[in-house]
Scaffold this active site. Sequence first.
Site, PDB file in Angstrom:
ATOM      1  N   SER B  17       0.829  -1.206   0.000  1.00 17.05           N
ATOM      2  CA  SER B  17       0.000   0.000   0.000  1.00 17.05           C
ATOM      3  C   SER B  17       0.863   1.257   0.000  1.00 17.05           C
ATOM      4  O   SER B  17       0.617   2.191  -0.764  1.00 17.05           O
ATOM      5  CB  SER B  17      -0.921  -0.004   1.225  1.00 17.05           C
ATOM      6  N   ARG B  42       0.975   7.780   5.939  1.00 14.52           N
ATOM      7  CA  ARG B  42       0.050   6.964   6.741  1.00 14.52           C
ATOM      8  C   ARG B  42      -1.336   7.603   6.796  1.00 14.52           C
ATOM      9  O   ARG B  42      -2.345   6.901   6.845  1.00 14.52           O
ATOM     10  CB  ARG B  42       0.609   6.711   8.149  1.00 14.52           C
ATOM     11  N   HIS B  45      -2.817   6.502   3.684  1.00 14.94           N
ATOM     12  CA  HIS B  45      -3.095   5.071   3.820  1.00 14.94           C
ATOM     13  C   HIS B  45      -4.375   4.824   4.613  1.00 14.94           C
ATOM     14  O   HIS B  45      -5.158   3.933   4.294  1.00 14.94           O
ATOM     15  CB  HIS B  45      -1.893   4.409   4.519  1.00 14.94           C
TER      16      HIS B  45
END
Lengths: 211, 211
Positions: B17, B42, B45
Amino acid sequence: MKEEIEKVSPKEIEKRSFEIITQELEEQGIVLTGIEAPVIKRCIHTSADFDYAKNLLFSERAVEKALQALREGACIVTDTQMAYSGINKKRLSEYGGEVYCFMSDEDVAEKAIREKTTRAAASMEKACLLDKELIFAIGNAPTALIRLCELIREGRISPRLVIAVPVGFVNVISSKEMVLTLESVPYIISQGRKGGSNIAACICNALIYQL
Amino acid sequence: MKEEIEKVSPKEIEKRSFEIITQELEEQGIVLTGIEAPVIKRCIHTSADFDYAKNLLFSERAVEKALQALREGACIVTDTQMAYSGINKKRLSEYGGEVYCFMSDEDVAEKAIREKTTRAAASMEKACLLDKELIFAIGNAPTALIRLCELIREGRISPRLVIAVPVGFVNVISSKEMVLTLESVPYIISQGRKGGSNIAACICNALIYQL
């Protein structure tokens, strides 16, 4: 986007927020009506992301069927502790429903290792053992959603609603597309990559608050 | 956006990812480097929302200062049970840190009623009583962030970092702008309306995972 701090009582803030969302949607030429509107608007309220005005897909009468299930005491199973924390359990309990997340259960962790799968997938199998009417709210793990679809196809479980809103970049879209192939299972899907445990929880709450 | 289900082991999914996020950022002409990059990636994400590549604002050396604080055992105070649930408490505890959320505490609820404020604001005052180095992660309530800024100005508390990522439509932007006026308090802000308890938790985890 400078704004002054408004003197708005806490209880008024949510109401004002939904008024702003409705107004800005109308400025975009989007007028949401019907029983799905509060669900869509709450997703925008939770994320400040107007993409949710367009990416949510509801199967026919999904909200009506979900509300009926909740009135009958349906319980909610989710794949994250964050979504578990975010769902209004007090309000749900007024109708007899409870919320479950098995992700941190020891037997689920052991099963995942034993069967070389994810805890998310193993937690869906544990949910099959519940002798209750169930709504699934999957906000994180494609592996949970994929396993849930398999369990439904195998006839091992028949959810009253599947909220399919995992977020991310690997297997997320394909896991949501699996839900589209299910027959006779109501669903709410966030098409594309977006979603999340916050979206899963807020969709559950948007349903609960309509009871 | 059709995709086939990839055979990726659970432990590989996050790595894949982040590779996809990095690649798509580069396709947008955005090359993130430095110690802030894992925090920004993040957030993307967690939300699949690339707006976080542009809306996160870091005060000078905020991440370095936060990592130092965490290494010294700093604790995290957050304004939602969802963020509390999402922060990796096990990894944080390896450095002596704990996570606190006072939103559901009875004394906080009583104080809020007594002082005609929000539980979120009252929970910030309770945090001032902690005799610990603190990082604040505000993902929901502007009233919490506003009260925290007031407490800092009054000299009642001096956080090692303020993660200012409330989400929404009323007082959110102005509450974040208050953080910009603070002197000598490191901050990470999601500019504009976006943010959320999921973003607050993932920023904490992005820091913890860099320790």
